[in-house]
Design a protein around this motif. Structure first.
Motif, PDB file in Angstrom:
ATOM      1  N   ARG A 222       0.801  -1.221   0.000  1.00  0.00           N
ATOM      2  CA  ARG A 222       0.000   0.000   0.000  1.00  0.00           C
ATOM      3  C   ARG A 222       0.836   1.274   0.000  1.00  0.00           C
ATOM      4  NH1 ARG A 222      -4.645  -2.230   4.258  1.00  0.00           N
ATOM      5  NH2 ARG A 222      -6.058  -3.001   2.629  1.00  0.00           N
ATOM      6  N   LEU A 223       2.046   1.205   0.523  1.00  0.00           N
ATOM      7  CA  LEU A 223       2.875   2.406   0.581  1.00  0.00           C
ATOM      8  C   LEU A 223       3.103   3.047  -0.794  1.00  0.00           C
ATOM      9  CD1 LEU A 223       5.607   1.902   3.333  1.00  0.00           C
ATOM     10  CD2 LEU A 223       3.994   3.797   3.109  1.00  0.00           C
ATOM     11  N   PRO A 224       3.289   2.266  -1.872  1.00  0.00           N
ATOM     12  CA  PRO A 224       3.448   2.909  -3.181  1.00  0.00           C
ATOM     13  C   PRO A 224       2.232   3.724  -3.626  1.00  0.00           C
ATOM     14  CG  PRO A 224       4.260   0.655  -3.269  1.00  0.00           C
ATOM     15  CD  PRO A 224       3.561   0.808  -1.956  1.00  0.00           C
ATOM     16  N   GLY A 229       4.718   8.493   1.486  1.00  0.00           N
ATOM     17  CA  GLY A 229       4.457   7.666   2.653  1.00  0.00           C
ATOM     18  C   GLY A 229       5.718   7.155   3.327  1.00  0.00           C
ATOM     19  N   ASP A 230       6.675   6.663   2.543  1.00  0.00           N
ATOM     20  CA  ASP A 230       7.938   6.178   3.111  1.00  0.00           C
ATOM     21  C   ASP A 230       8.654   7.286   3.872  1.00  0.00           C
ATOM     22  OD1 ASP A 230       8.273   3.364   2.312  1.00  0.00           O
ATOM     23  OD2 ASP A 230       8.220   4.139   0.279  1.00  0.00           O
ATOM     24  N   ASP A 231       8.607   8.494   3.318  1.00  0.00           N
ATOM     25  CA  ASP A 231       9.298   9.616   3.958  1.00  0.00           C
ATOM     26  C   ASP A 231       8.621  10.026   5.260  1.00  0.00           C
ATOM     27  OD1 ASP A 231      11.389  10.687   1.781  1.00  0.00           O
ATOM     28  OD2 ASP A 231       9.577  10.021   0.755  1.00  0.00           O
ATOM     29  N   VAL A 232       7.283   9.906   5.328  1.00  0.00           N
ATOM     30  CA  VAL A 232       6.579  10.202   6.578  1.00  0.00           C
ATOM     31  C   VAL A 232       6.946   9.176   7.645  1.00  0.00           C
ATOM     32  CG1 VAL A 232       4.315  10.340   7.686  1.00  0.00           C
ATOM     33  CG2 VAL A 232       4.679  11.433   5.476  1.00  0.00           C
ATOM     34  N   PHE A 233       7.043   7.901   7.262  1.00  0.00           N
ATOM     35  CA  PHE A 233       7.500   6.873   8.201  1.00  0.00           C
ATOM     36  C   PHE A 233       8.855   7.272   8.786  1.00  0.00           C
ATOM     37  CE2 PHE A 233       4.155   4.065   7.095  1.00  0.00           C
ATOM     38  CZ  PHE A 233       4.232   2.921   7.883  1.00  0.00           C
ATOM     39  N   GLU A 234       9.774   7.627   7.906  1.00  0.00           N
ATOM     40  CA  GLU A 234      11.132   7.970   8.336  1.00  0.00           C
ATOM     41  C   GLU A 234      11.132   9.218   9.205  1.00  0.00           C
ATOM     42  OE1 GLU A 234      15.481   9.064   6.315  1.00  0.00           O
ATOM     43  OE2 GLU A 234      13.854   8.249   5.083  1.00  0.00           O
ATOM     44  N   PRO A 251      -4.862   6.673   3.141  1.00  0.00           N
ATOM     45  CA  PRO A 251      -3.454   7.053   3.057  1.00  0.00           C
ATOM     46  C   PRO A 251      -2.881   7.711   4.311  1.00  0.00           C
ATOM     47  CG  PRO A 251      -4.785   8.749   2.025  1.00  0.00           C
ATOM     48  CD  PRO A 251      -5.741   7.672   2.483  1.00  0.00           C
ATOM     49  N   THR A 252      -3.666   7.843   5.402  1.00  0.00           N
ATOM     50  CA  THR A 252      -3.129   8.431   6.632  1.00  0.00           C
ATOM     51  C   THR A 252      -2.054   7.534   7.218  1.00  0.00           C
ATOM     52  OG1 THR A 252      -5.141   9.667   7.167  1.00  0.00           O
ATOM     53  CG2 THR A 252      -3.712   9.073   9.008  1.00  0.00           C
ATOM     54  N   ILE A 253      -0.972   8.169   7.654  1.00  0.00           N
ATOM     55  CA  ILE A 253       0.084   7.470   8.390  1.00  0.00           C
ATOM     56  C   ILE A 253      -0.066   7.848   9.858  1.00  0.00           C
ATOM     57  CG2 ILE A 253       2.571   7.077   8.623  1.00  0.00           C
ATOM     58  CD1 ILE A 253       1.529   6.327   5.872  1.00  0.00           C
ATOM     59  N   MET A 254      -0.112   6.853  10.743  1.00  0.00           N
ATOM     60  CA  MET A 254      -0.321   7.101  12.169  1.00  0.00           C
ATOM     61  C   MET A 254       0.957   6.814  12.952  1.00  0.00           C
ATOM     62  SD  MET A 254      -2.753   8.142  14.214  1.00  0.00           S
ATOM     63  CE  MET A 254      -4.408   7.628  13.698  1.00  0.00           C
ATOM     64  N   ALA A 255       1.306   7.748  13.826  1.00  0.00           N
ATOM     65  CA  ALA A 255       2.439   7.546  14.726  1.00  0.00           C
ATOM     66  C   ALA A 255       1.931   7.556  16.162  1.00  0.00           C
ATOM     67  CB  ALA A 255       3.481   8.645  14.532  1.00  0.00           C
ATOM     68  N   VAL A 256       2.527   6.717  16.999  1.00  0.00           N
ATOM     69  CA  VAL A 256       2.208   6.665  18.425  1.00  0.00           C
ATOM     70  C   VAL A 256       3.321   7.392  19.173  1.00  0.00           C
ATOM     71  CG1 VAL A 256       1.630   5.186  20.380  1.00  0.00           C
ATOM     72  CG2 VAL A 256       1.161   4.398  18.045  1.00  0.00           C
ATOM     73  N   LEU A 278       6.412  16.533   0.970  1.00  0.00           N
ATOM     74  CA  LEU A 278       5.484  16.187   2.054  1.00  0.00           C
ATOM     75  C   LEU A 278       4.522  17.311   2.415  1.00  0.00           C
ATOM     76  CD1 LEU A 278       7.932  14.306   4.468  1.00  0.00           C
ATOM     77  CD2 LEU A 278       6.519  13.373   2.633  1.00  0.00           C
ATOM     78  N   ARG A 279       4.518  18.378   1.663  1.00  0.00           N
ATOM     79  CA  ARG A 279       3.695  19.528   2.009  1.00  0.00           C
ATOM     80  C   ARG A 279       2.203  19.227   1.935  1.00  0.00           C
ATOM     81  NH1 ARG A 279       6.178  24.530  -0.755  1.00  0.00           N
ATOM     82  NH2 ARG A 279       7.889  23.839   0.580  1.00  0.00           N
TER      83      ARG A 279
END
Length: 296
Positions: A222-224, A229-234, A251-256, A278-279
């Motif tokens: 799903r990341l592609p 998305g990969d950059d938000v993870f990083e 497409p939301t990326i969630m961080a804890v 990422l803007r």
């Protein structure tokens, strides 16, 4: 008039594909009244279907049909704070609201498990509808048509950083990207981590979440579909997140993160604005919702 407030949800929590989910502090609000015909409106300007194909109405009708009670019509209003098709459970909020609203109008004839089973039948899986209804962190399974869930209140010391992009990703498209078959190795990889995530939330050992939310079944496919998305993870991990995962189908990326780490959100917002790539993401600070759907 019946009012139902339903929280946003974040499903899968990494490895718990179609089985784990949690509720967060973003809500949709719905009102219900019986009337002649169908009258559906949005009070915040969001476009919603105004006919019998409206998901809230369709879900409410399932309750009437289940109980064998004729439905002459409903007046429904929606306030849609949960962004649609972003992986935060907007569809599940509509389903849960429709079922709880109809059940309340009819005198609360269904049990919570019956309503959860109906919601799962409509949604197809319980990972969003269960925490939307129950609140907290929820583990769910379907067995012989029945849904079984266990809820654990989420530690109020945790917060959630939702990196929400300005584009939608339909669940159908995100599911179409998944392989039809997975290896035994990948199945064991996810099974062990889903179990570890559940234990970590229950025991309060949040240092394990970074490992527990890793996944081999869906995120790599799903990341592609998520630009940046990969950059938000990083970025989230570099800023000190305890764990990062795709929320639901994306497409939301969630961080804890720790609740007291308010600087995380300031640094994240600044980094997003400084990056041309990422803007199109906005970071939202959310807390746990341990209450779930509320009927008034």
């Amino acid at each position: 008039m019946i009012q139902v407030t339903v929280p946003a949800t974040s499903a899968n929590v990494g490895a718990g594909f179609d089985s784990l989910g949690l509720a967060v502090s973003m809500h949709n609000v719905f009102t219900f009244e019986e009337c002649d015909g169908i009258q559906i409106s949005s009070v915040d300007g969001t476009h919603v279907p105004a006919g019998s194909n409206n998901l809230v109405y369709r879900s409410a009708r399932v309750v009437y049909d289940q109980l064998g009670i004729p439905l002459r019509g409903l007046r429904i209003t929606q306030r849609n704070d949960i962004p649609m098709a972003r992986g935060l459970g907007s569809s599940s909020a509509c389903i849960v609201a429709g079922i709880l609203g109809a059940n309340a109008l009819l005198g609360d004839k269904l049990t919570k498990r019956q309503m959860l089973t109906l919601a799962t039948a409509i949604e197809g899986h319980p990972d969003n509808v269960a925490p939307a209804m129950l609140g907290g962190f929820v583990t769910s399974v379907i067995d012989e048509g029945q849904v079984y869930s266990v809820k654990k209140d989420i530690d109020p010391e945790l917060a959630f950083a939702a990196f929400v992009p300005d584009f939608r990703l339909l669940t159908s498209k995100a599911r179409a990207a998944l392989p039809q078959m997975v290896s035994h190795k990948d199945a064991v990889y996810n099974l062990s981590r889903a179990a570890l995530a559940t234990a970590a939330f229950c025991d309060g050992d949040y240092a394990l979440l970074g490992v527990a939310t890793k996944d081999s079944l869906h995120q790599q496919y799903r990341l592609p579909l998520i630009q940046g998305g990969d950059d938000v993870f990083e970025l989230a991990l570099d800023l000190g997140a305890l764990a990062v995962y795709i929320s639901g189908a994306g497409p939301t990326i969630m961080a804890v993160v720790h609740k007291d780490d308010t600087a995380f959100f300031d640094r994240a917002a600044a980094a997003l604005q400084q990056s041309e790539l990422l803007r199109h993401f906005t970071v939202h600070r959310l807390l746990a919702d341990n209450v779930g759907a509320v009927v008034e």
